[in-house]
Design a protein around this motif. Structure first.
Motif, PDB file in Angstrom:
ATOM      1  N   ILE A 211       0.836  -1.209   0.000  1.00 23.89           N
ATOM      2  CA  ILE A 211       0.000   0.000   0.000  1.00 23.89           C
ATOM      3  C   ILE A 211       0.870   1.258   0.000  1.00 23.89           C
ATOM      4  CG2 ILE A 211      -1.546   1.358   1.459  1.00 23.89           C
ATOM      5  CD1 ILE A 211      -2.897  -1.352   2.205  1.00 23.89           C
ATOM      6  N   GLU A 212       1.942   1.249   0.798  1.00 21.07           N
ATOM      7  CA  GLU A 212       2.846   2.405   0.857  1.00 21.07           C
ATOM      8  C   GLU A 212       3.447   2.700  -0.516  1.00 21.07           C
ATOM      9  OE1 GLU A 212       7.080   3.710   2.959  1.00 21.07           O
ATOM     10  OE2 GLU A 212       6.086   1.850   3.554  1.00 21.07           O
ATOM     11  N   ARG A 213       3.923   1.659  -1.207  1.00 28.19           N
ATOM     12  CA  ARG A 213       4.553   1.854  -2.514  1.00 28.19           C
ATOM     13  C   ARG A 213       3.548   2.350  -3.558  1.00 28.19           C
ATOM     14  NH1 ARG A 213       9.798   0.889  -3.791  1.00 28.19           N
ATOM     15  NH2 ARG A 213      10.986   0.425  -1.917  1.00 28.19           N
ATOM     16  N   LEU A 214       2.355   1.792  -3.563  1.00 29.77           N
ATOM     17  CA  LEU A 214       1.358   2.195  -4.548  1.00 29.77           C
ATOM     18  C   LEU A 214       0.850   3.609  -4.267  1.00 29.77           C
ATOM     19  CD1 LEU A 214      -0.528  -1.189  -4.829  1.00 29.77           C
ATOM     20  CD2 LEU A 214       0.910  -0.142  -6.590  1.00 29.77           C
ATOM     21  N   ASN A 215       0.782   3.984  -2.998  1.00 32.11           N
ATOM     22  CA  ASN A 215       0.412   5.362  -2.673  1.00 32.11           C
ATOM     23  C   ASN A 215       1.483   6.340  -3.126  1.00 32.11           C
ATOM     24  OD1 ASN A 215      -2.200   5.663  -1.486  1.00 32.11           O
ATOM     25  ND2 ASN A 215      -1.494   4.487   0.277  1.00 32.11           N
ATOM     26  N   VAL A 240      -7.459  -0.148  -4.326  1.00 30.87           N
ATOM     27  CA  VAL A 240      -8.826  -0.550  -3.975  1.00 30.87           C
ATOM     28  C   VAL A 240      -8.818  -2.000  -3.505  1.00 30.87           C
ATOM     29  CG1 VAL A 240     -11.141  -1.012  -4.869  1.00 30.87           C
ATOM     30  CG2 VAL A 240      -9.954   1.088  -5.529  1.00 30.87           C
ATOM     31  N   HIS A 241      -8.147  -2.858  -4.283  1.00 23.94           N
ATOM     32  CA  HIS A 241      -8.086  -4.280  -3.954  1.00 23.94           C
ATOM     33  C   HIS A 241      -7.433  -4.511  -2.587  1.00 23.94           C
ATOM     34  CE1 HIS A 241      -7.654  -8.604  -4.684  1.00 23.94           C
ATOM     35  NE2 HIS A 241      -6.428  -8.473  -4.224  1.00 23.94           N
ATOM     36  N   LEU A 242      -6.309  -3.849  -2.352  1.00 19.40           N
ATOM     37  CA  LEU A 242      -5.570  -4.073  -1.108  1.00 19.40           C
ATOM     38  C   LEU A 242      -6.315  -3.523   0.106  1.00 19.40           C
ATOM     39  CD1 LEU A 242      -1.983  -3.327  -2.424  1.00 19.40           C
ATOM     40  CD2 LEU A 242      -2.704  -5.471  -1.364  1.00 19.40           C
ATOM     41  N   GLU A 251     -10.889   3.664   3.125  1.00 21.01           N
ATOM     42  CA  GLU A 251      -9.660   4.075   2.451  1.00 21.01           C
ATOM     43  C   GLU A 251      -9.736   3.783   0.953  1.00 21.01           C
ATOM     44  OE1 GLU A 251      -7.069   5.657   3.553  1.00 21.01           O
ATOM     45  OE2 GLU A 251      -7.633   5.721   5.668  1.00 21.01           O
ATOM     46  N   ALA A 252     -10.461   2.721   0.590  1.00 11.57           N
ATOM     47  CA  ALA A 252     -10.588   2.352  -0.826  1.00 11.57           C
ATOM     48  C   ALA A 252     -11.431   3.352  -1.594  1.00 11.57           C
ATOM     49  CB  ALA A 252     -11.182   0.955  -0.946  1.00 11.57           C
ATOM     50  N   GLN A 330     -20.088  -7.329  -1.330  1.00 10.45           N
ATOM     51  CA  GLN A 330     -18.731  -6.936  -0.929  1.00 10.45           C
ATOM     52  C   GLN A 330     -17.915  -6.332  -2.075  1.00 10.45           C
ATOM     53  OE1 GLN A 330     -16.904 -10.047   1.801  1.00 10.45           O
ATOM     54  NE2 GLN A 330     -18.648 -11.218   1.015  1.00 10.45           N
ATOM     55  N   TRP A 331     -18.496  -6.268  -3.262  1.00 13.23           N
ATOM     56  CA  TRP A 331     -17.768  -5.750  -4.417  1.00 13.23           C
ATOM     57  C   TRP A 331     -17.652  -4.222  -4.340  1.00 13.23           C
ATOM     58  CZ3 TRP A 331     -19.413  -8.675  -9.526  1.00 13.23           C
ATOM     59  CH2 TRP A 331     -19.192 -10.054  -9.338  1.00 13.23           C
ATOM     60  N   ARG A 332     -16.656  -3.694  -5.049  1.00 15.30           N
ATOM     61  CA  ARG A 332     -16.490  -2.251  -5.196  1.00 15.30           C
ATOM     62  C   ARG A 332     -16.365  -1.891  -6.669  1.00 15.30           C
ATOM     63  NH1 ARG A 332     -14.984   0.732  -0.708  1.00 15.30           N
ATOM     64  NH2 ARG A 332     -15.708   2.486  -1.981  1.00 15.30           N
TER      65      ARG A 332
END
Length: 357
Positions: A211-215, A240-242, A251-252, A330-332
């Protein structure tokens, strides 16, 4: 040391005209110019690359560097699914260039990478990549060595398991360290490393690192780059997935909204979920070896959640319906945008339950 540049190939390919007859040479020149134009315009260039390669062999001969470069161009133009043909073309190029310049010459660098990418064997890929790194180390360029290790990490990560997977991880750590210490924050190589580090971290269930790297990728695009890019979309989608995977739906949401702003709502087809949970197969149906399907209509809220699910059709009974609804809740999604605002919209999906006999 990236794959053969068009500028280099043009300089090489037009330097030895007059060897073949004038008609063949003119046909080759026209074909090659059309191939270059197709590549620049991001059009399918495979047929032109093939023809240029075949004509080039007539003009330059089977053992010329130009013929090898044309083989690489042809291999690069083919779809990744055509692995066997791509591998043979890269090997043809390698054999020519290795004979003309030596096993660890700069000239064989691209063909070695091509063979490593297209061989189905992780062991062979590892051997080719050892040579790639050795060639880079001979050039006295730390950046080139980092690039070679990054390439090796990427290829081995998706081919290897066990020892080779950890070799890939080691290469990635070394390349990433160099990039972070020596390249600007918005360098393409740093962004590529972020993605691969995130993939390794997710595989090891180190979700916070991923998450840190993708952010970081997202922040670079938001703060330093003034255009939208597929890489940015991919980062938002993975976040979103993570976040959903780690139970952080709130957060997603901002990443669902970011994607919606970048990608228009597709009225003509059903939306693809950014995060999905697969339904459980009802035990009673498994025991009876029964298949089923469920069609649902629902609202995608302005935050990208699924709400107001209605079963509009099903086969196989209520057990399938219950599990299908439970999963889809549960989908987004990326919500629909109108006039710069996220709004609710209706979507539909069909889930099929099939026993593999």
């Amino acid at each position: 040391m990236k794959k053969s540049s068009l500028a280099l190939c043009v300089a090489l390919l037009f330097s030895q005209q007059g060897i073949a007859n004038e008609t063949t040479t003119q046909e080759f020149n026209d074909t090659y110019r059309a191939y270059v134009a197709a590549v620049e315009n991001k059009q399918d260039s495979s047929e032109l690359a093939k023809k240029a390669f075949e004509l080039g062999k007539e003009i330059y001969g089977e053992s010329a560097d130009n013929t090898a470069n044309l083989a690489i161009n042809y291999a690069n133009s083919l779809d990744k699914s055509e692995q066997e043909q791509r591998f043979e073309l890269y090997r043809t190029a390698y054999e020519i260039l290795e004979k003309n310049h030596g096993k660890l010459s700069v000239q064989v660098y691209d063909s070695l990478i091509g063979m490593a990418e297209s061989t189905p064997s992780a062991k062979r890929a590892d051997t080719y990549l050892d040579d790639v790194i050795a060639i880079a180390e001979k050039q006295n360029s730390d950046k080139l060595v980092a690039d070679a290790k990054m390439t090796a990490a990427r290829i081995l990560a998706y081919k290897g398991t066990g020892e080779r997977y950890y070799t890939a991880k080691e290469y990635l750590e070394e390349a990433d360290k160099y990039y972070q210490e020596n390249l600007p924050n918005n360098a393409v190589d740093r962004i590529s490393a972020d993605f691969l580090v995130a993939a390794f971290a997710e595989n090891q269930r180190k979700y916070s690192t991923a998450i840190e790297r993708l952010n970081h990728v997202v922040s670079v695009f938001d703060q330093e780059l003034d255009f939208d890019h597929q890489t940015e979309l991919n980062a938002h989608s993975k976040l979103v997935h993570l976040y959903e995977k780690t139970g952080k739906s709130d957060e997603a949401t901002k990443h669902c909204l970011a994607i919606a702003k970048m990608v228009p709502w597709k009225e003509s087809q059903e939306q693809e979920p950014l995060y999905r949970v697969h339904p459980k197969y009802p035990k009673s149906k498994v025991q009876r070896m029964e298949d089923g399907s469920v069609v649902m209509e629902f609202e995608v809220t302005p935050s990208g959640f699924v709400d107001n699910i209605t079963v509009v059709g099903s086969e196989g009974g209520s057990a399938f319906e219950r599990e299908a609804v439970k999963a889809v809740k549960q989908w987004r999604y990326a919500p629909k945008f109108e006039n710069g605002q996220a709004i609710a919209a209706t979507s539909r999906v069909q889930l099929d339950f099939k026993i593999n006999n």
